[in-house]
Motif scaffolding. Structure first.
Motif, PDB file in Angstrom:
ATOM      1  N   MET A   9       0.797  -1.368   0.107  1.00  0.00           N
ATOM      2  CA  MET A   9      -0.092   0.029  -0.284  1.00  0.00           C
ATOM      3  C   MET A   9       0.645   1.370  -0.111  1.00  0.00           C
ATOM      4  O   MET A   9       0.581   2.365  -0.519  1.00  0.00           O
ATOM      5  N   LEU A  10       1.771   0.915   0.732  1.00  0.00           N
ATOM      6  CA  LEU A  10       2.819   2.361   0.730  1.00  0.00           C
ATOM      7  C   LEU A  10       3.292   2.755  -0.202  1.00  0.00           C
ATOM      8  O   LEU A  10       3.691   3.758  -1.344  1.00  0.00           O
ATOM      9  N   SER A  11       4.152   1.648  -1.028  1.00  0.00           N
ATOM     10  CA  SER A  11       5.093   2.130  -2.124  1.00  0.00           C
ATOM     11  C   SER A  11       3.860   2.041  -3.482  1.00  0.00           C
ATOM     12  O   SER A  11       4.311   2.897  -4.358  1.00  0.00           O
ATOM     13  N   LEU A  12       2.977   1.620  -3.662  1.00  0.00           N
ATOM     14  CA  LEU A  12       1.932   2.145  -4.183  1.00  0.00           C
ATOM     15  C   LEU A  12       2.008   3.156  -4.133  1.00  0.00           C
ATOM     16  O   LEU A  12       1.577   3.910  -5.239  1.00  0.00           O
ATOM     17  N   GLY A  13       1.381   3.779  -2.889  1.00  0.00           N
ATOM     18  CA  GLY A  13       1.318   5.348  -2.820  1.00  0.00           C
ATOM     19  C   GLY A  13       2.292   6.404  -3.590  1.00  0.00           C
ATOM     20  O   GLY A  13       2.602   7.405  -4.310  1.00  0.00           O
ATOM     21  N   LEU A  14       3.323   5.638  -3.065  1.00  0.00           N
ATOM     22  CA  LEU A  14       4.617   6.888  -4.001  1.00  0.00           C
ATOM     23  C   LEU A  14       4.645   6.149  -4.720  1.00  0.00           C
ATOM     24  O   LEU A  14       5.597   7.628  -5.889  1.00  0.00           O
ATOM     25  N   ALA A  15       4.264   5.667  -5.756  1.00  0.00           N
ATOM     26  CA  ALA A  15       4.797   4.724  -7.203  1.00  0.00           C
ATOM     27  C   ALA A  15       3.567   5.978  -8.070  1.00  0.00           C
ATOM     28  O   ALA A  15       3.856   6.654  -8.982  1.00  0.00           O
ATOM     29  N   VAL A  16       2.247   5.849  -8.100  1.00  0.00           N
ATOM     30  CA  VAL A  16       1.186   7.171  -8.310  1.00  0.00           C
ATOM     31  C   VAL A  16       2.349   8.506  -7.455  1.00  0.00           C
ATOM     32  O   VAL A  16       1.898   9.457  -8.690  1.00  0.00           O
ATOM     33  N   ILE A  17       2.767   8.862  -6.720  1.00  0.00           N
ATOM     34  CA  ILE A  17       2.855  10.088  -6.818  1.00  0.00           C
ATOM     35  C   ILE A  17       3.639  10.520  -7.276  1.00  0.00           C
ATOM     36  O   ILE A  17       4.011  11.779  -7.620  1.00  0.00           O
ATOM     37  N   PHE A  18       5.138   9.574  -6.868  1.00  0.00           N
ATOM     38  CA  PHE A  18       6.107  10.296  -7.782  1.00  0.00           C
ATOM     39  C   PHE A  18       5.697  10.451  -9.353  1.00  0.00           C
ATOM     40  O   PHE A  18       6.543  10.768 -10.020  1.00  0.00           O
TER      41      PHE A  18
ATOM     42  N   ALA B 293       8.146  12.272   3.368  1.00  0.00           N
ATOM     43  CA  ALA B 293       6.312  12.144   4.283  1.00  0.00           C
ATOM     44  C   ALA B 293       5.965  10.864   3.904  1.00  0.00           C
ATOM     45  O   ALA B 293       4.801  10.531   5.269  1.00  0.00           O
ATOM     46  N   HIS B 294       6.168  10.179   3.664  1.00  0.00           N
ATOM     47  CA  HIS B 294       5.374   8.692   3.064  1.00  0.00           C
ATOM     48  C   HIS B 294       4.908   8.189   4.310  1.00  0.00           C
ATOM     49  O   HIS B 294       3.383   8.065   4.875  1.00  0.00           O
ATOM     50  N   GLY B 295       5.900   8.095   4.974  1.00  0.00           N
ATOM     51  CA  GLY B 295       5.760   7.285   6.020  1.00  0.00           C
ATOM     52  C   GLY B 295       5.124   7.861   7.260  1.00  0.00           C
ATOM     53  O   GLY B 295       4.664   7.132   8.491  1.00  0.00           O
ATOM     54  N   THR B 296       5.354   9.505   7.737  1.00  0.00           N
ATOM     55  CA  THR B 296       4.542  10.228   8.458  1.00  0.00           C
ATOM     56  C   THR B 296       3.096  10.070   8.562  1.00  0.00           C
ATOM     57  O   THR B 296       2.455  10.011   9.312  1.00  0.00           O
ATOM     58  N   PHE B 297       2.386   9.960   7.149  1.00  0.00           N
ATOM     59  CA  PHE B 297       0.740  10.253   6.101  1.00  0.00           C
ATOM     60  C   PHE B 297       1.019   9.121   7.489  1.00  0.00           C
ATOM     61  O   PHE B 297      -0.312   8.609   7.796  1.00  0.00           O
ATOM     62  N   TYR B 298       1.300   7.734   7.325  1.00  0.00           N
ATOM     63  CA  TYR B 298       1.368   5.985   7.680  1.00  0.00           C
ATOM     64  C   TYR B 298       1.448   6.313   9.254  1.00  0.00           C
ATOM     65  O   TYR B 298      -0.287   5.813   8.942  1.00  0.00           O
ATOM     66  N   MET B 299       2.298   6.976  10.155  1.00  0.00           N
ATOM     67  CA  MET B 299       1.366   7.317  11.201  1.00  0.00           C
ATOM     68  C   MET B 299       0.205   8.245  11.705  1.00  0.00           C
ATOM     69  O   MET B 299      -0.114   7.694  12.999  1.00  0.00           O
TER      70      MET B 299
ATOM     71  N   SER C 177       9.196   6.179  10.029  1.00  0.00           N
ATOM     72  CA  SER C 177      10.364   6.372  10.023  1.00  0.00           C
ATOM     73  C   SER C 177      11.200   4.730   9.578  1.00  0.00           C
ATOM     74  O   SER C 177      11.979   4.574   9.495  1.00  0.00           O
ATOM     75  N   ASN C 178      10.014   4.009  10.935  1.00  0.00           N
ATOM     76  CA  ASN C 178      11.206   2.703  10.692  1.00  0.00           C
ATOM     77  C   ASN C 178      10.392   1.903   9.425  1.00  0.00           C
ATOM     78  O   ASN C 178      11.068   0.679   9.325  1.00  0.00           O
ATOM     79  N   ILE C 179       9.306   2.303   8.868  1.00  0.00           N
ATOM     80  CA  ILE C 179       9.024   1.118   7.983  1.00  0.00           C
ATOM     81  C   ILE C 179       9.459   1.595   6.926  1.00  0.00           C
ATOM     82  O   ILE C 179       9.445   1.172   5.458  1.00  0.00           O
ATOM     83  N   ILE C 180       9.498   3.170   6.686  1.00  0.00           N
ATOM     84  CA  ILE C 180       9.911   3.776   5.017  1.00  0.00           C
ATOM     85  C   ILE C 180      11.429   2.997   4.018  1.00  0.00           C
ATOM     86  O   ILE C 180      10.971   3.385   3.257  1.00  0.00           O
ATOM     87  N   ILE C 181      11.859   3.350   5.000  1.00  0.00           N
ATOM     88  CA  ILE C 181      13.322   3.137   4.477  1.00  0.00           C
ATOM     89  C   ILE C 181      13.105   1.694   3.522  1.00  0.00           C
ATOM     90  O   ILE C 181      13.912   1.342   3.144  1.00  0.00           O
ATOM     91  N   VAL C 182      12.546   0.361   3.971  1.00  0.00           N
ATOM     92  CA  VAL C 182      12.226  -0.766   3.313  1.00  0.00           C
ATOM     93  C   VAL C 182      11.424  -0.418   2.364  1.00  0.00           C
ATOM     94  O   VAL C 182      11.581  -0.891   1.147  1.00  0.00           O
TER      95      VAL C 182
END
Lengths: 295, 239
Positions: free
Chosen positions: A28-37, A46-52, A228-233
């Motif tokens: 779900m996170l990488s999908l959002g990142l891909a669409v935004i990019f 800031a994607h991980g922050t929005f997850y938080m 920040s724990n998840i975003i790097i992965v």
């Protein structure tokens, strides 16, 4: 007891399930990142922050408004999406003409500020969040006990990811988005309100992260550092899958979650690094990523 | 007839810039309803920039551009399009992540409701596109891509067409087809601005010609004056 490669089936299956749950969040996170990019050309740190924020939204709604998990599952992503819209309209908008790097720096700074504020307010020990009553307990599948909530997380995320994929690849709205990713100026010259589309895409992308955050709340607790724990992965997942491929980011997310789970079974010491090892190999062999197109 | 004299596109003292470079130096141009007008000139004379300026696709602009009397300088690109503009860029701009049919259906309606051609009409005009409708847009041949780029703006109900070098690099038979299409569109009352290098293609279609050089309009003449202007044209176009 049944064993697979010398590992009890029960342990084996539960690690796979755990991997799938993590993989759901990655997807779900990488999908959002891909669409935004794709559309904004911004690497959204800031994607991980929005997850938080999504997870905290659920916790705040419960604690201060008494609203249940199911309300949070709808309301919290909407709130996160609205915050995303405000961020896009007031900050990101000014950076599109500049190098990618500026968007990355701004969103990274935003992530640090928001995370800092939540640390200040709520500390780092984490707030507990209960699994909703309806999904408490586990189902006996015969060979293992399947925790109902975790099964729900996997199913919900796959449904949301596939729905997103369908909208982007098969509908008129998605055609605008795909065309806008290729040549936004021309799409606007045809009369499409591209600036609004960009705003809504960012809002949707981070709402997806918020949704993942709500799903994660009962499993991981609600913690200012969870982003920040998840975003790097997740960034490693995006690199492996290749920026810009929708189905690629979903499959890579789920797949790497499972690989992580399996590594925990066979060689636990490597479980937190296996994703990065795979990333290094993929970068050497296919720099554009498994599903990415060479530019 | 009064309607025939009405200016649908009126450009006054237009200056346009890409970053630091000053490309257009005071362009004046008027296109009346139902006219076909060409912009002739060498590469780099500012013809493409003139078209792009109308849609706000360049950097800074100064001067005035009116469409049906509405000033469009300072208007957002997508709003300008909704004044009834159809734009066919020089590089054709076919989207590779869309099928041919998705490309055709992508541009939203910009004219009066029901003013555009139906998909059936378009497929009757360009039968190749129907055959290849499920192919990836950029897998089409150059000629097919050009037809697709034309076809997709006919669907939208746009009645002012800005066509940039639509014959560039195409086989003669396809150029002929495009000539027929432009002729049909003219009969239907479309207003067309053609940026062309191929003078033989443009000459029989156009009502008037503008010759551009160094970011200005150097000459204007009607189709009827063409014979007398040939020497001058050869000089400007270097043909």
């Amino acid at each position: 007891m049944t064993e697979i490669f010398g590992i009890p089936l029960q342990a084996f299956m539960s690690q796979i399930l755990l991997g799938l749950v993590n993989g759901s969040f990655y997807a779900m996170l990488s999908l959002g990142l891909a669409v935004i990019f794709g559309l904004l050309n911004i690497v959204n740190f800031a994607h991980g922050t929005f997850y938080m924020l999504g997870a905290f939204g659920a916790w705040l709604l419960l604690t201060y408004a008494g609203l249940s998990y199911w309300w949070a599952l709808v309301l919290s992503p909407i709130c996160v999406g609205v915050i995303g819209v405000v961020v896009e309209k007031t900050m990101l908008r000014w950076l599109y003409k500049l190098d990618h790097l500026y968007g990355l720096l701004l969103t990274f700074g935003l992530a640090l500020v928001l995370e800092g504020l939540f640390r200040q307010q709520f500390g780092v020990s984490g707030q507990p969040y209960q699994v909703p009553d309806l999904l408490k307990g586990a189902t006996n599948l015969g060979f293992m006990f399947l925790p109902n909530y975790r099964a729900f997380v996997v199913v919900a995320s796959i449904v949301v990811c596939l729905a997103t994929w369908y909208v982007i690849e098969k509908t008129k709205l998605g055609a605008y988005l795909r065309a806008g990713t290729e040549n936004p100026k021309l799409v606007q010259a045809f009369g499409v309100n591209v600036p609004r589309m960009i705003t809504l895409t960012y809002g949707f992308g981070v709402a997806l992260a918020g949704f993942a955050g709500v799903l994660a709340a009962p499993i991981l607790q609600v913690n200012p550092l969870m982003g920040s724990n998840i975003i790097i992965v997740v960034f490693a997942v995006v690199v492996i899958g290749g920026m810009g491929s929708i189905l690629g980011s979903i499959l890579t997310g789920l797949g790497l979650g499972v690989i992580e789970g399996l590594t925990k079974v066979f060689y636990p010491e490597a479980s937190s690094t296996v994703v990065f090892v795979i990333m290094a190999i993929v970068l050497l062999v296919r720099p554009a990523g498994l599903f990415g197109k060479e530019k | 007839m009064a309607a025939a004299d009405k200016a649908v596109l009126e450009i006054r003292d237009l200056h346009a810039y890409y970053g630091e470079s000053h490309i257009l130096h005071g362009v004046n141009l008027t296109v009346r309803e139902g006219e076909v007008v060409t912009l002739l000139g060498r590469n780099g004379a500012g013809r493409t920039t003139t078209l792009k300026s109308i849609l706000g696709l360049v950097g800074e602009r100064r001067g005035s551009i009116r469409i049906h009397g509405t000033e469009v300088l300072g208007m957002a690109t997508h709003k300008v399009a909704h004044l009834g503009l159809g734009y066919c860029p020089e590089e054709r701009g076919i989207f590779s992540s869309l099928t041919a049919e998705e490309n055709l259906l992508m541009p939203p309606p910009v004219g009066k409701a029901g003013a555009g051609m139906s998909v059936d009409e378009i497929y009757a005009m360009f039968p190749n596109l129907k055959e290849r409708r499920n192919s990836q847009g950029t897998r089409l041949s150059g000629g097919e891509q050009q037809m697709l780029a034309m076809a997709r703006i006919l669907r939208t109900g746009a009645n002012i067409l800005l066509l940039d070098e639509i014959t560039e690099g195409l086989a003669p038979v396809i150029v002929q087809t495009l000539g027929r299409v432009i002729g049909q569109l003219k009969e239907r009352g479309y207003t067309i601005v053609l940026v062309e290098q191929n003078f033989r293609f443009a000459a029989p279609l156009a009502d008037r010609h503008y010759v551009m050089e160094h970011g200005r309009i150097a000459e204007t003449f009607a189709a009827s004056e063409l014979e007398a202007k040939m020497d001058m044209l050869h000089e400007y176009l270097g043909v």
